[in-house]
Scaffold this motif. Structure first.
Motif, PDB file in Angstrom:
ATOM      1  N   SER A 105       0.828  -1.208   0.000  1.00  0.00           N
ATOM      2  CA  SER A 105       0.000   0.000   0.000  1.00  0.00           C
ATOM      3  C   SER A 105       0.862   1.257   0.000  1.00  0.00           C
ATOM      4  N   GLY A 106       2.165   1.073   0.046  1.00  0.00           N
ATOM      5  CA  GLY A 106       3.075   2.212   0.007  1.00  0.00           C
ATOM      6  C   GLY A 106       3.206   2.759  -1.405  1.00  0.00           C
ATOM      7  N   ALA A 107       3.907   3.855  -1.518  1.00  0.00           N
ATOM      8  CA  ALA A 107       3.978   4.548  -2.806  1.00  0.00           C
ATOM      9  C   ALA A 107       4.581   3.661  -3.890  1.00  0.00           C
ATOM     10  N   VAL A 108       5.676   3.022  -3.591  1.00  0.00           N
ATOM     11  CA  VAL A 108       6.315   2.177  -4.603  1.00  0.00           C
ATOM     12  C   VAL A 108       5.507   0.901  -4.828  1.00  0.00           C
ATOM     13  N   GLY A 109       5.159   0.236  -3.728  1.00  0.00           N
ATOM     14  CA  GLY A 109       4.473  -1.054  -3.835  1.00  0.00           C
ATOM     15  C   GLY A 109       3.156  -0.969  -4.580  1.00  0.00           C
TER      16      GLY A 109
END
Lengths: 337, 337
Positions: free
Chosen positions: A157-161
């Motif tokens: 749910s992070g920016a990269v993921g």
């Protein structure tokens, strides 16, 4: 123009563990006028990223550490106040390595003009910015997934993921995410369209991986490290690729980083584990943006930013990344648009 | 022909730590005649390799474990006693997966004829056998060294390491070996022609690496694992390649294998770590042999075997690999030529 006061956040001490208020010093200085070929920018949004924690350490890495007494390094976007370069005019939106401060003077060649006519400015710090480029080149250049393969993404749910998973899905892969808590997991599965998700806070990782990746993992995009990397290594398939993008679980460790005890799974499975740093792809960012911009405009790729405000809240905001409090790409707004 | 007695070494128990005498059982059985398409072979030389230790464990790996009560797996070379296949005749030298036993009956398609006219038979268990193929494909396919690069090899006096280093040197690389004790180090440097060597028994690894690889390491060929892998990771250069061929330091571990705590050096250096298993290259062994045979005949590539004798000494001989007592590729001779 008159004297402008510029508040800056300086690194005052090298943090041990999580950064704390006393590791920073706020100072106010006057901003001078830009010289020949320079541009004065009023910083509006700053990108807050897990990698920042590494920049605070006095260790050999892919980039020099921030010095004690220096303005903390940060990428951001802002608006031109005064320009001595013909490519930029007052009012233009620009992106650059401004640092955690309200105003920055940069050489024009270090600035990039940003088109905010079609998408919110903050998207340029997310899918069209560093996290998006990390996702795009990390997945396709390093991970090299083929349609039909199983792609596992931690920090989903992070920016990269979030972008890695959406890109892999659009590429025809079966995509599994790992995230913490029901809200993030619902976001990953229901809004981002991952095939399945593991809530590491409520399910043992090895159980979740067995459930969601019964045939094993072809590509593991690792933002987390530690036990998560070890659990993934235990289930990789023949010729798997592990992209080492980050290790947020280890960045604030005060004891030795934990290496993957089962790294010999790489031998058993003829697999590879490869590190990547987004800056290496700077000359190809246009390629990543050209691929992702239409997907964003068509709504096939989502860019969600979590905007918090106030330069004085820099440290508290940064800590959200490590407690997992942010929902989407964390952005610090330090001025009105 | 009359009844032939065949002594076999069976795995009696799964070893914990170093294999011991009671983990084996010797039995004598009668050898039957070979059936249609089969060949009876009298085994002369057996290859003793570190990888055998892994085959004794009941764990998922690149090959099924040897079962309790089964003949221990081993590659070897021997001579045809009786053949029911037109490609083989009595007296021929052949290689195959015979197991630790005096006689073996195999299907002809699982045998390979060996030419002993130009080189000693044992070379076919070393440079022209599994260790040589491991070295050749591990170095060139996985490590991909370029002329002028720095190649580090652990287990440098071992069967695989010695060939890796010599091949890298012939390829135009600067080659550094790691070996234990003055005798092995002299062999590596003076006889095999490595540029330099680190005696890990008398010099701290990180000191030795700093001394011999001041500019860092481009390719690390790892046969050892553990602290050696960690020390090498600390000195890799940008875009380095680490070949995970083995981890002899860990094969007899009774506690958890030690993972490389500094694996994030892969990220910092955009490096990769990749596992390899020689059997994957079986269809290309002819290519490796075609490249190395002329080098052997010209004396540019050395193949040294340490031949010990007696099937009853199988376990004691195998332990030499883990104490480092062997000098060169360890071969167990169990019959006259």
């Amino acid at each position: 123009m008159g004297t402008i006061t510029n508040r800056q956040v300086l690194l005052a001490a090298r943090p041990s563990g999580l950064p704390k208020a006393s590791d920073w010093q706020m100072q106010s200085v006057a901003v001078g006028s830009p010289g020949a070929g320079q541009v004065l920018v009023r910083v509006v949004y700053l990108s807050l990223d897990p990698a920042m924690r590494g920049w605070m350490n006095d260790a050999r890495s892919y980039i020099a550490p921030v010095g004690i007494g220096e303005v903390m390094r940060a990428g951001g976007i802002g608006r031109v106040v005064e320009s001595n370069d013909e490519k930029f005019a007052a009012g233009d939106w620009v992106g650059g390595g401004f640092g955690v401060q309200e105003y920055a003077v940069l050489n024009a060649k270090h600035l990039e003009k940003i088109d905010v006519s079609k998408l919110a400015p903050t998207v340029h710090l997310n899918v069209l910015g560093m996290p998006g480029m990390t996702a795009y080149f990390g997945l396709f250049d390093v991970g090299q997934p083929k349609a039909g393969e199983v792609v596992l993404v931690s920090g989903a749910s992070g920016a990269v993921g979030a972008t890695v998973g959406q890109l892999a899905k659009l590429h025809g892969c079966r995509v599994i995410g790992i995230a913490g808590g029901p809200q993030k997991c619902a976001y990953v599965k229901d809004e981002l369209g991952f095939d399945d998700v593991i809530d590491y806070k409520s399910e043992e990782l090895h159980v979740g991986l067995k459930r969601t990746c019964p045939q094993g993992i072809d590509v593991y995009f690792d933002n987390v490290g530690g036990d998560t990397l070890e659990a993934a290594l235990a289930r990789i398939r023949l010729n798997a690729r592990i992209v080492i993008c980050g290790a947020i679980s280890q960045y604030n460790a005060t004891s030795a980083v934990k290496g993957p005890a089962n790294y010999l799974s790489l031998l058993v499975n003829r697999a590879r584990m490869q590190g990547m740093v987004v800056f290496d792809y700077a000359a190809r960012y246009h390629e990543g943006r050209a691929a992702m911009l239409p997907l964003l405009l068509e709504g096939k790729l989502k860019s969600r930013e979590d905007v918090v405000t106030g330069i004085e809240n820099f440290n508290d905001s940064l800590l959200m990344l490590f407690s997992g409090a942010n929902n989407g790409k964390l952005v610090l707004q330090i001025a009105d648009e």
